[in-house]
Design an enzyme around this catalytic site. Structure first.
Site, short mmCIF file in Angstrom:
data_model
loop_
_atom_site.label_atom_id
_atom_site.label_comp_id
_atom_site.label_asym_id
_atom_site.label_seq_id
_atom_site.Cartn_x
_atom_site.Cartn_y
_atom_site.Cartn_z
N SER A 270 0.85 -1.19 0.00
CA SER A 270 0.00 0.00 0.00
C SER A 270 0.88 1.24 0.00
CB SER A 270 -0.93 -0.01 1.22
OG SER A 270 -0.21 -0.30 2.40
N GLU B 39 0.98 5.55 0.90
CA GLU B 39 0.34 6.62 1.66
C GLU B 39 0.65 7.99 1.06
OE1 GLU B 39 0.70 6.31 5.96
OE2 GLU B 39 1.19 8.44 6.09
N ASP C 72 -1.32 13.59 16.35
CA ASP C 72 -0.48 14.38 17.24
C ASP C 72 -1.26 15.61 17.62
OD1 ASP C 72 1.80 12.82 17.60
OD2 ASP C 72 2.39 13.24 15.54
N PHE D 38 12.26 15.18 10.91
CA PHE D 38 11.02 14.46 11.14
C PHE D 38 11.26 13.24 12.05
CE2 PHE D 38 7.45 11.72 9.55
CZ PHE D 38 6.46 12.51 10.10
N HIS E 70 4.12 -0.93 3.46
CA HIS E 70 3.31 0.28 3.29
C HIS E 70 4.29 1.43 3.07
CE1 HIS E 70 -0.07 3.10 4.14
NE2 HIS E 70 0.83 3.81 4.80
P1 FAD Z 1 -2.39 5.79 20.39
O1 FAD Z 1 -2.48 4.38 19.99
O2 FAD Z 1 -3.56 6.40 21.07
O3 FAD Z 1 -1.09 5.92 21.33
C1 FAD Z 1 -0.56 7.20 21.63
C2 FAD Z 1 0.30 7.10 22.88
O4 FAD Z 1 -0.55 6.96 24.01
C3 FAD Z 1 1.25 5.90 22.93
O5 FAD Z 1 2.42 6.28 23.58
C4 FAD Z 1 0.47 4.88 23.74
O6 FAD Z 1 1.33 3.96 24.39
C5 FAD Z 1 -0.25 5.79 24.74
N1 FAD Z 1 -1.53 5.24 25.20
C6 FAD Z 1 -2.45 4.59 24.45
N2 FAD Z 1 -3.53 4.27 25.21
C7 FAD Z 1 -3.27 4.73 26.47
C8 FAD Z 1 -3.99 4.71 27.70
N3 FAD Z 1 -5.21 4.15 27.81
N4 FAD Z 1 -3.42 5.28 28.80
C9 FAD Z 1 -2.19 5.86 28.71
N5 FAD Z 1 -1.46 5.90 27.57
C10 FAD Z 1 -1.99 5.35 26.46
N6 FAD Z 1 -0.68 11.53 12.58
C11 FAD Z 1 -1.56 12.43 12.08
O7 FAD Z 1 -1.77 13.49 12.69
N7 FAD Z 1 -2.25 12.19 10.91
C12 FAD Z 1 -2.08 11.05 10.20
O8 FAD Z 1 -2.71 10.86 9.16
C13 FAD Z 1 -1.16 10.07 10.69
N8 FAD Z 1 -0.96 8.89 10.06
C14 FAD Z 1 -0.13 7.94 10.61
C15 FAD Z 1 -0.01 6.70 9.99
C16 FAD Z 1 0.81 5.72 10.51
C17 FAD Z 1 0.90 4.37 9.83
C18 FAD Z 1 1.56 5.97 11.69
C19 FAD Z 1 2.49 4.94 12.26
C20 FAD Z 1 1.44 7.21 12.33
C21 FAD Z 1 0.59 8.21 11.81
N9 FAD Z 1 0.42 9.44 12.43
C22 FAD Z 1 -0.45 10.36 11.91
C23 FAD Z 1 1.15 9.76 13.66
C24 FAD Z 1 0.36 9.36 14.92
O9 FAD Z 1 -0.85 10.07 14.96
C25 FAD Z 1 1.23 9.70 16.12
O10 FAD Z 1 2.30 8.79 16.20
C26 FAD Z 1 0.48 9.81 17.43
O11 FAD Z 1 1.39 10.39 18.38
C27 FAD Z 1 0.02 8.48 18.02
O12 FAD Z 1 -1.04 7.99 17.33
P2 FAD Z 1 -1.62 6.51 17.65
O13 FAD Z 1 -2.82 6.35 16.84
O14 FAD Z 1 -0.55 5.51 17.58
O15 FAD Z 1 -2.03 6.76 19.20
#
Ligand code: FAD
Length: 277
Positions: free
Chosen positions: A7, A9, A101, A208, A258
């Protein structure tokens, strides 16, 4: 080879010219690689909500399988639900669910604070309609307090209903294999697809990577630095280094790749051709 998933992105476009370029890059990638799907990022805090949606719907209208990234920022649950239902009505059947973020000092909307909450929310509102992809971090997410916490919270996304995961990019294959092993020991058995960042621009990659916690091994930094004023050598080194990484990952059992295209076709295609896929 046939059941591997590839895939690509795209970053959400912010102008009409950027959209036109994205469509052109999509055409080239699709023609040569026929991937499982393309995805389009979602700007932090919803800053590209319309750009993401427009690009996704345009790609969909060209008969392409496309997955919008979705995060919640400070959006209300109603707003998030509206967007999800709009995608469902448009025939989109895959999303990448993320926390995103967040601007400092903000938290998610209502009950949605972490990506696991968003996955649960999507399942509550749309059942099994969507294939849900989530993010994971072989080199451990920068906010995670420990490896155990990182793995536990990744598992929470899978338990909430995620079907597949895409990793943050990395240049150290061992980190990926160790992470996949650790996940399997916890009973996580969804595909974990390595995210691949082709190397194009030395300065922006370093900037980055420092921000998102992806490590660039010292030897790669040193070579990139030495080729800073020699674009041809940099291109050759970058393509070979990332192709070697991909080869190792696929040979070691990775379920696909990906590519983070940064809206360019050639850096990903050079690797693709090198791999003979
Ligand atoms: P989560 O899974 O919610 O985790 C975030 C942090 O919180 C982690 O450190 C986790 O350990 C911690 N955590 C999770 N649950 C809990 C809980 N219940 N209590 C305490 N701590 C907890 N960013 C963008 O803004 N837009 C995008 O389109 C985008 N695309 C991405 C695509 C990919 C494939 C990847 C790998 C990253 C992408 N990101 C994007 C970046 C991503 O949003 C950031 O890395 C963000 O900081 C974490 O997102 P997450 O969904 O992994 O968060």
């Amino acid at each position: 080879m046939t059941d591997r998933h590839f895939s690509f992105e795209f970053s959400a476009p912010r102008t009409e010219a950027a959209t036109a370029k994205l469509l052109d890059v999509h055409e080239r990638l699709k023609k040569e690689t026929n991937p499982s799907f393309f995805s389009v990022t979602y700007g932090a805090g919803g800053s590209t909500r319309d750009g993401t949606k427009d690009a996704v719907l345009r790609l969909k209208s060209l008969g392409t399988d496309v997955a919008p990234h979705l995060s919640f920022g400070t959006d209300t649950e109603e707003k998030i639900e509206g967007l999800i239902l709009e995608y469902q009505r448009a025939g989109i059947n895959r999303v990448v669910a993320l926390r995103g973020d967040m601007p400092s000092g903000t938290t998610g909307a209502g009950h949605i604070r972490y990506a696991a909450d968003l996955v649960r929310f999507i399942r509550e509102k749309t059942g099994d309609h969507f294939i849900i992809e989530v993010a994971c971090y072989p080199e451990i997410h920068p906010d995670s307090k420990s490896v155990d916490a990182d793995l536990r919270f990744f598992k929470a996304k899978v338990d909430a209903g995620a079907n597949s995961a895409i990793t943050q990019y990395f240049y150290n294959a061992d980190a990926y294999f160790r992470y996949v092993d650790a996940c399997q020991k916890l009973g996580v058995d969804i595909p974990i697809v390595p995210g691949i960042m082709p190397i194009t621009n030395f300065a922006s990659l370093i900037r980055f990577s420092d921000k998102c916690g992806a490590e660039i091994p010292r030897w790669i930094r040193q070579y990139l630095h030495s080729y800073e004023n020699d674009p041809e050598s940099l291109k050759t080194f970058a393509t070979e280094t990332v192709s070697d990484l991909c080869r190792r990952l696929l040979d070691g059992g990775a379920p696909g790749l990906h590519f983070y295209t940064l809206n360019q076709s050639l850096p990903s295609l050079r690797i693709w051709r090198n791999l003979g896929l």
